[in-house]
Design a protein around this motif. Structure first.
Motif, PDB file in Angstrom:
ATOM      1  N   MET A   1       0.854  -1.181   0.000  1.00 23.97           N
ATOM      2  CA  MET A   1       0.000   0.000   0.000  1.00 23.97           C
ATOM      3  C   MET A   1       0.897   1.241   0.000  1.00 23.97           C
ATOM      4  SD  MET A   1      -3.325   1.115   0.400  1.00 23.97           S
ATOM      5  CE  MET A   1      -4.120  -0.368   0.855  1.00 23.97           C
ATOM      6  N   LEU A   2       0.693   2.104  -0.961  1.00 21.44           N
ATOM      7  CA  LEU A   2       1.455   3.343  -1.099  1.00 21.44           C
ATOM      8  C   LEU A   2       0.578   4.488  -0.593  1.00 21.44           C
ATOM      9  CD1 LEU A   2       4.259   3.811  -2.321  1.00 21.44           C
ATOM     10  CD2 LEU A   2       3.145   4.402  -4.450  1.00 21.44           C
ATOM     11  N   THR A   3       1.023   5.199   0.430  1.00 18.27           N
ATOM     12  CA  THR A   3       0.227   6.254   1.033  1.00 18.27           C
ATOM     13  C   THR A   3       0.605   7.601   0.442  1.00 18.27           C
ATOM     14  OG1 THR A   3       0.138   4.987   3.076  1.00 18.27           O
ATOM     15  CG2 THR A   3      -0.446   7.305   3.222  1.00 18.27           C
ATOM     16  N   ILE A   4      -0.381   8.277  -0.151  1.00 15.95           N
ATOM     17  CA  ILE A   4      -0.175   9.599  -0.726  1.00 15.95           C
ATOM     18  C   ILE A   4      -0.568  10.665   0.292  1.00 15.95           C
ATOM     19  CG2 ILE A   4      -0.762  11.140  -2.637  1.00 15.95           C
ATOM     20  CD1 ILE A   4       0.588   8.513  -3.534  1.00 15.95           C
TER      21      ILE A   4
ATOM     22  N   ALA B   1      11.751   4.829  -6.909  1.00 17.29           N
ATOM     23  CA  ALA B   1      10.670   4.962  -7.895  1.00 17.29           C
ATOM     24  C   ALA B   1       9.338   5.235  -7.203  1.00 17.29           C
ATOM     25  CB  ALA B   1      10.576   3.698  -8.744  1.00 17.29           C
ATOM     26  N   ARG B   2       9.075   4.529  -6.124  1.00 20.65           N
ATOM     27  CA  ARG B   2       7.818   4.721  -5.379  1.00 20.65           C
ATOM     28  C   ARG B   2       7.772   6.113  -4.743  1.00 20.65           C
ATOM     29  NH1 ARG B   2       5.273  -0.378  -3.588  1.00 20.65           N
ATOM     30  NH2 ARG B   2       6.057  -1.938  -5.035  1.00 20.65           N
ATOM     31  N   ASP B   3       8.896   6.566  -4.204  1.00 25.82           N
ATOM     32  CA  ASP B   3       8.952   7.905  -3.616  1.00 25.82           C
ATOM     33  C   ASP B   3       8.683   8.976  -4.667  1.00 25.82           C
ATOM     34  OD1 ASP B   3       9.533   6.821  -1.165  1.00 25.82           O
ATOM     35  OD2 ASP B   3      11.683   7.241  -1.252  1.00 25.82           O
TER      36      ASP B   3
ATOM     37  N   ILE C   1      -5.291   6.800 -15.619  1.00 25.74           N
ATOM     38  CA  ILE C   1      -6.665   6.882 -16.138  1.00 25.74           C
ATOM     39  C   ILE C   1      -7.584   5.849 -15.500  1.00 25.74           C
ATOM     40  CG2 ILE C   1      -8.063   6.507 -18.204  1.00 25.74           C
ATOM     41  CD1 ILE C   1      -6.027   7.998 -19.788  1.00 25.74           C
ATOM     42  N   ASN C   2      -7.123   4.619 -15.350  1.00 25.52           N
ATOM     43  CA  ASN C   2      -7.983   3.538 -14.862  1.00 25.52           C
ATOM     44  C   ASN C   2      -7.847   3.265 -13.370  1.00 25.52           C
ATOM     45  OD1 ASN C   2      -8.980   3.047 -17.483  1.00 25.52           O
ATOM     46  ND2 ASN C   2      -7.102   1.946 -17.964  1.00 25.52           N
ATOM     47  N   SER C   3      -7.151   4.115 -12.640  1.00 19.44           N
ATOM     48  CA  SER C   3      -6.955   3.878 -11.210  1.00 19.44           C
ATOM     49  C   SER C   3      -8.195   4.280 -10.411  1.00 19.44           C
ATOM     50  CB  SER C   3      -5.758   4.675 -10.706  1.00 19.44           C
ATOM     51  OG  SER C   3      -5.678   4.571  -9.310  1.00 19.44           O
ATOM     52  N   PRO C   4      -8.791   3.331  -9.668  1.00 20.23           N
ATOM     53  CA  PRO C   4      -9.936   3.678  -8.820  1.00 20.23           C
ATOM     54  C   PRO C   4      -9.513   4.396  -7.533  1.00 20.23           C
ATOM     55  CG  PRO C   4      -9.465   1.344  -8.656  1.00 20.23           C
ATOM     56  CD  PRO C   4      -8.520   1.895  -9.675  1.00 20.23           C
ATOM     57  N   SER C   5      -8.212   4.428  -7.255  1.00 22.53           N
ATOM     58  CA  SER C   5      -7.720   5.023  -6.010  1.00 22.53           C
ATOM     59  C   SER C   5      -7.663   6.540  -6.051  1.00 22.53           C
ATOM     60  CB  SER C   5      -6.314   4.513  -5.709  1.00 22.53           C
ATOM     61  OG  SER C   5      -6.312   3.115  -5.691  1.00 22.53           O
ATOM     62  N   LEU C   6      -7.585   7.117  -7.253  1.00 24.95           N
ATOM     63  CA  LEU C   6      -7.460   8.566  -7.363  1.00 24.95           C
ATOM     64  C   LEU C   6      -8.825   9.219  -7.553  1.00 24.95           C
ATOM     65  CD1 LEU C   6      -4.405   8.951  -9.784  1.00 24.95           C
ATOM     66  CD2 LEU C   6      -4.419   9.052  -7.300  1.00 24.95           C
ATOM     67  N   PRO C   7      -9.107  10.288  -6.818  1.00 24.73           N
ATOM     68  CA  PRO C   7     -10.342  11.050  -7.062  1.00 24.73           C
ATOM     69  C   PRO C   7     -10.287  11.683  -8.460  1.00 24.73           C
ATOM     70  CG  PRO C   7      -9.311  11.713  -4.994  1.00 24.73           C
ATOM     71  CD  PRO C   7      -8.362  10.802  -5.681  1.00 24.73           C
TER      72      PRO C   7
ATOM     73  N   ARG D   1      -3.726  11.251   3.840  1.00 24.83           N
ATOM     74  CA  ARG D   1      -4.565  10.496   4.785  1.00 24.83           C
ATOM     75  C   ARG D   1      -5.699   9.770   4.091  1.00 24.83           C
ATOM     76  NH1 ARG D   1      -6.020  14.941   8.603  1.00 24.83           N
ATOM     77  NH2 ARG D   1      -3.999  15.923   8.661  1.00 24.83           N
ATOM     78  N   SER D   2      -6.222  10.358   3.028  1.00 24.42           N
ATOM     79  CA  SER D   2      -7.390   9.764   2.374  1.00 24.42           C
ATOM     80  C   SER D   2      -7.072   9.028   1.068  1.00 24.42           C
ATOM     81  CB  SER D   2      -8.417  10.866   2.096  1.00 24.42           C
ATOM     82  OG  SER D   2      -7.841  11.844   1.251  1.00 24.42           O
ATOM     83  N   ILE D   3      -5.863   9.193   0.547  1.00 17.50           N
ATOM     84  CA  ILE D   3      -5.519   8.574  -0.736  1.00 17.50           C
ATOM     85  C   ILE D   3      -4.422   7.535  -0.549  1.00 17.50           C
ATOM     86  CG2 ILE D   3      -4.697   8.983  -3.078  1.00 17.50           C
ATOM     87  CD1 ILE D   3      -5.749  11.863  -2.772  1.00 17.50           C
ATOM     88  N   HIS D   4      -4.745   6.308  -0.930  1.00 14.90           N
ATOM     89  CA  HIS D   4      -3.804   5.193  -0.855  1.00 14.90           C
ATOM     90  C   HIS D   4      -3.850   4.437  -2.179  1.00 14.90           C
ATOM     91  CE1 HIS D   4      -3.594   5.860   3.456  1.00 14.90           C
ATOM     92  NE2 HIS D   4      -4.920   5.848   3.474  1.00 14.90           N
ATOM     93  N   ILE D   5      -2.686   4.000  -2.644  1.00 13.02           N
ATOM     94  CA  ILE D   5      -2.630   3.216  -3.877  1.00 13.02           C
ATOM     95  C   ILE D   5      -2.228   1.795  -3.510  1.00 13.02           C
ATOM     96  CG2 ILE D   5      -1.488   2.941  -6.104  1.00 13.02           C
ATOM     97  CD1 ILE D   5      -1.011   5.965  -6.101  1.00 13.02           C
ATOM     98  N   PRO D   6      -3.073   0.812  -3.796  1.00 12.11           N
ATOM     99  CA  PRO D   6      -2.724  -0.576  -3.475  1.00 12.11           C
ATOM    100  C   PRO D   6      -1.627  -1.106  -4.404  1.00 12.11           C
ATOM    101  CG  PRO D   6      -4.877  -0.457  -4.518  1.00 12.11           C
ATOM    102  CD  PRO D   6      -4.417   0.943  -4.328  1.00 12.11           C
ATOM    103  N   GLU D   7      -0.907  -2.090  -3.918  1.00 14.28           N
ATOM    104  CA  GLU D   7       0.193  -2.702  -4.685  1.00 14.28           C
ATOM    105  C   GLU D   7      -0.285  -3.249  -6.026  1.00 14.28           C
ATOM    106  OE1 GLU D   7       3.510  -2.985  -3.872  1.00 14.28           O
ATOM    107  OE2 GLU D   7       3.139  -1.765  -2.098  1.00 14.28           O
ATOM    108  N   SER D   8      -1.536  -3.688  -6.088  1.00  9.61           N
ATOM    109  CA  SER D   8      -2.055  -4.299  -7.315  1.00  9.61           C
ATOM    110  C   SER D   8      -2.127  -3.313  -8.484  1.00  9.61           C
ATOM    111  CB  SER D   8      -3.437  -4.907  -7.053  1.00  9.61           C
ATOM    112  OG  SER D   8      -4.332  -3.892  -6.631  1.00  9.61           O
TER     113      SER D   8
END
Length: 140
Positions: free
Chosen positions: A1-4, A88-90, A44-50, A6-13
């Motif tokens: 899980m990548l934390t951007i 890269a993740r940072d 474009i297809n990420s459900p994690s981003l508003p 408090r409310s936005i997180h990107i899963p490893e998948s």
């Protein structure tokens, strides 16, 4: 899980990593190991981003963004794979955090009277300099 935030997180998948051989220092070892990392994130297809954040990321004129809306980050700064993965993740987190705050709206202003006068005075002075370059007696 990548934390951007408090409310936005990107899963490893949603992150796709590919490992490649890096150039640079390391002797023969660099020819045998795949220490460079290419991280891909489908904006474009990420459900994690508003939606608003996704639009701002896509509007960025970034050479790392492909035509399909995939953000590609290559990390080859370090000699070992683990540090390059972290780098890269940072960098992905940094890119997304930069567009978290919407840009401030520009308030249109008019030039002051003094700045207009200075501009016109400068133009007149420049015209006089150019006029003085001609042959004597032609423009008098």
């Amino acid at each position: 899980m990548l934390t951007i935030s408090r409310s936005i997180h990107i899963p490893e998948s949603e992150l796709v990593e590919r490992f490649l051989r890096a150039d640079g220092p390391g002797g023969q070892h660099v020819n045998r190991t795949e220490s460079a990392v290419e991280l891909r994130f489908d904006v474009i297809n990420s459900p994690s981003l508003p939606e608003a954040l996704r639009t701002r990321v896509l509007e960025r004129a970034d050479r790392r963004l492909t035509g399909e809306g995939v953000l590609v980050i290559q990390a080859r700064r370090f000699r070992d794979q683990a540090r390059n993965r972290e780098d890269a993740r940072d960098r992905l987190v940094e890119i997304i955090r930069e567009v978290l705050q919407p840009p401030a709206r520009r308030i249109a202003t008019k030039p002051t009277r003094g700045s207009k006068e200075r501009r016109l005075a400068g133009k007149q002075q420049r015209g006089q300099i150019k006029k003085g370059r001609g042959r004597p007696g032609l423009h008098d």
